[in-house]
Design a protein around this motif. Structure first.
Motif, PDB file in Angstrom:
ATOM      1  N   GLU A  42       0.859  -1.181   0.000  1.00  0.00           N
ATOM      2  CA  GLU A  42       0.000   0.000   0.000  1.00  0.00           C
ATOM      3  C   GLU A  42       0.897   1.233   0.000  1.00  0.00           C
ATOM      4  O   GLU A  42       1.794   1.337   0.839  1.00  0.00           O
ATOM      5  N   PRO A  43       0.692   2.159  -0.906  1.00  0.00           N
ATOM      6  CA  PRO A  43       1.562   3.340  -0.976  1.00  0.00           C
ATOM      7  C   PRO A  43       1.355   4.242   0.232  1.00  0.00           C
ATOM      8  O   PRO A  43       0.305   4.205   0.884  1.00  0.00           O
ATOM      9  N   PRO A  44       2.344   5.068   0.537  1.00  0.00           N
ATOM     10  CA  PRO A  44       2.189   5.995   1.665  1.00  0.00           C
ATOM     11  C   PRO A  44       1.148   7.065   1.347  1.00  0.00           C
ATOM     12  O   PRO A  44       0.919   7.403   0.188  1.00  0.00           O
ATOM     13  N   THR A  51       2.813   0.677   3.823  1.00  0.00           N
ATOM     14  CA  THR A  51       2.436  -0.531   4.555  1.00  0.00           C
ATOM     15  C   THR A  51       2.330  -1.695   3.589  1.00  0.00           C
ATOM     16  O   THR A  51       2.209  -1.517   2.376  1.00  0.00           O
ATOM     17  N   ILE A  52       2.377  -2.882   4.163  1.00  0.00           N
ATOM     18  CA  ILE A  52       2.181  -4.091   3.372  1.00  0.00           C
ATOM     19  C   ILE A  52       1.100  -4.910   4.062  1.00  0.00           C
ATOM     20  O   ILE A  52       1.058  -5.002   5.287  1.00  0.00           O
ATOM     21  N   VAL A  53       0.213  -5.468   3.256  1.00  0.00           N
ATOM     22  CA  VAL A  53      -0.864  -6.307   3.753  1.00  0.00           C
ATOM     23  C   VAL A  53      -0.557  -7.733   3.321  1.00  0.00           C
ATOM     24  O   VAL A  53      -0.335  -7.990   2.143  1.00  0.00           O
ATOM     25  N   PHE A  54      -0.522  -8.645   4.285  1.00  0.00           N
ATOM     26  CA  PHE A  54      -0.383 -10.064   3.967  1.00  0.00           C
ATOM     27  C   PHE A  54      -1.782 -10.659   4.003  1.00  0.00           C
ATOM     28  O   PHE A  54      -2.519 -10.468   4.972  1.00  0.00           O
ATOM     29  N   ARG A  65       3.654  -1.720   8.873  1.00  0.00           N
ATOM     30  CA  ARG A  65       4.536  -0.770   8.164  1.00  0.00           C
ATOM     31  C   ARG A  65       5.715  -1.515   7.557  1.00  0.00           C
ATOM     32  O   ARG A  65       6.131  -2.537   8.059  1.00  0.00           O
ATOM     33  N   ILE A  66       6.220  -0.926   6.476  1.00  0.00           N
ATOM     34  CA  ILE A  66       7.401  -1.487   5.803  1.00  0.00           C
ATOM     35  C   ILE A  66       8.231  -0.312   5.307  1.00  0.00           C
ATOM     36  O   ILE A  66       7.701   0.770   5.096  1.00  0.00           O
ATOM     37  N   PRO A  82       4.432 -14.174  -2.977  1.00  0.00           N
ATOM     38  CA  PRO A  82       4.178 -13.314  -4.142  1.00  0.00           C
ATOM     39  C   PRO A  82       3.945 -11.866  -3.706  1.00  0.00           C
ATOM     40  O   PRO A  82       3.370 -11.608  -2.655  1.00  0.00           O
ATOM     41  N   PHE A  83       4.393 -10.932  -4.518  1.00  0.00           N
ATOM     42  CA  PHE A  83       4.317  -9.498  -4.211  1.00  0.00           C
ATOM     43  C   PHE A  83       3.465  -8.794  -5.248  1.00  0.00           C
ATOM     44  O   PHE A  83       3.639  -9.007  -6.447  1.00  0.00           O
ATOM     45  N   TYR A  84       2.541  -7.966  -4.778  1.00  0.00           N
ATOM     46  CA  TYR A  84       1.693  -7.170  -5.664  1.00  0.00           C
ATOM     47  C   TYR A  84       1.594  -5.754  -5.115  1.00  0.00           C
ATOM     48  O   TYR A  84       1.828  -5.534  -3.928  1.00  0.00           O
ATOM     49  N   GLU A  85       1.241  -4.821  -5.961  1.00  0.00           N
ATOM     50  CA  GLU A  85       0.991  -3.451  -5.522  1.00  0.00           C
ATOM     51  C   GLU A  85      -0.507  -3.194  -5.604  1.00  0.00           C
ATOM     52  O   GLU A  85      -1.121  -3.386  -6.650  1.00  0.00           O
ATOM     53  N   VAL A  86      -1.088  -2.749  -4.498  1.00  0.00           N
ATOM     54  CA  VAL A  86      -2.527  -2.547  -4.413  1.00  0.00           C
ATOM     55  C   VAL A  86      -3.026  -1.552  -5.453  1.00  0.00           C
ATOM     56  O   VAL A  86      -4.079  -1.761  -6.058  1.00  0.00           O
ATOM     57  N   ASN A  87      -2.264  -0.498  -5.688  1.00  0.00           N
ATOM     58  CA  ASN A  87      -2.741   0.506  -6.639  1.00  0.00           C
ATOM     59  C   ASN A  87      -2.709   0.012  -8.087  1.00  0.00           C
ATOM     60  O   ASN A  87      -3.256   0.654  -8.970  1.00  0.00           O
ATOM     61  N   LYS A  88      -2.114  -1.148  -8.337  1.00  0.00           N
ATOM     62  CA  LYS A  88      -2.106  -1.726  -9.687  1.00  0.00           C
ATOM     63  C   LYS A  88      -3.088  -2.887  -9.832  1.00  0.00           C
ATOM     64  O   LYS A  88      -3.724  -3.022 -10.863  1.00  0.00           O
ATOM     65  N   VAL A  89      -3.193  -3.730  -8.797  1.00  0.00           N
ATOM     66  CA  VAL A  89      -4.032  -4.925  -8.920  1.00  0.00           C
ATOM     67  C   VAL A  89      -5.247  -4.915  -7.997  1.00  0.00           C
ATOM     68  O   VAL A  89      -6.136  -5.753  -8.153  1.00  0.00           O
ATOM     69  N   GLY A  90      -5.288  -4.015  -7.027  1.00  0.00           N
ATOM     70  CA  GLY A  90      -6.396  -3.984  -6.068  1.00  0.00           C
ATOM     71  C   GLY A  90      -6.236  -5.054  -5.000  1.00  0.00           C
ATOM     72  O   GLY A  90      -5.285  -5.823  -4.998  1.00  0.00           O
TER      73      GLY A  90
END
Length: 116
Positions: A42-44, A51-54, A65-66, A82-90
């Motif tokens: 999750e972007p700041p 932050t990162i959501v698992f 926080r990360i 696996p790593f994803y960005e929320v603002n790209k994949v939701g």
């Protein structure tokens, strides 16, 4: 050296904050206790840090926080997640479904306690 210069210098130690170490330790332990875990960055914002959501296979999730995008990539890679960005994949649908189930269970528990 002025007062404000001293205060500014104290904050620059170059070390990771103990809270961030606790955050990553929590994430590491949480991921080890579940399967099918994926990491969503999750972007700041103006209010929160990066932050990162698992999210586990059943939709259960935790957020911490990360240090930033690069730190999140390294961290999830080390854990084999696996790593994803929320603002790209939701967010994954299973996370929303899990939240909905938990809300229903909390309401049921609340009503049960009122009836006692």
């Amino acid at each position: 050296m002025g007062l404000f210069e001293r205060l500014r210098r104290r904050g620059r130690s170059g070390r990771t904050r103990p809270e961030r170490d606790q955050d990553t330790e929590h994430l590491r332990q949480w991921a080890a206790e579940r399967h099918g875990v994926e990491g969503f960055l999750e972007p700041p914002t103006q209010v929160t840090e990066t932050t990162i959501v698992f999210v586990a296979h059943d939709g259960e999730w935790t957020r911490r926080r990360i240090g930033g995008r690069d730190a999140a990539i390294r961290f999830t890679h080390r854990l084999g997640i696996p790593f994803y960005e929320v603002n790209k994949v939701g967010y994954p649908q299973r996370m929303r479904d899990y939240q909905r189930r938990q809300r229903v269970l909390r309401r049921r528990e609340y009503r049960r306690r009122l009836e006692e």
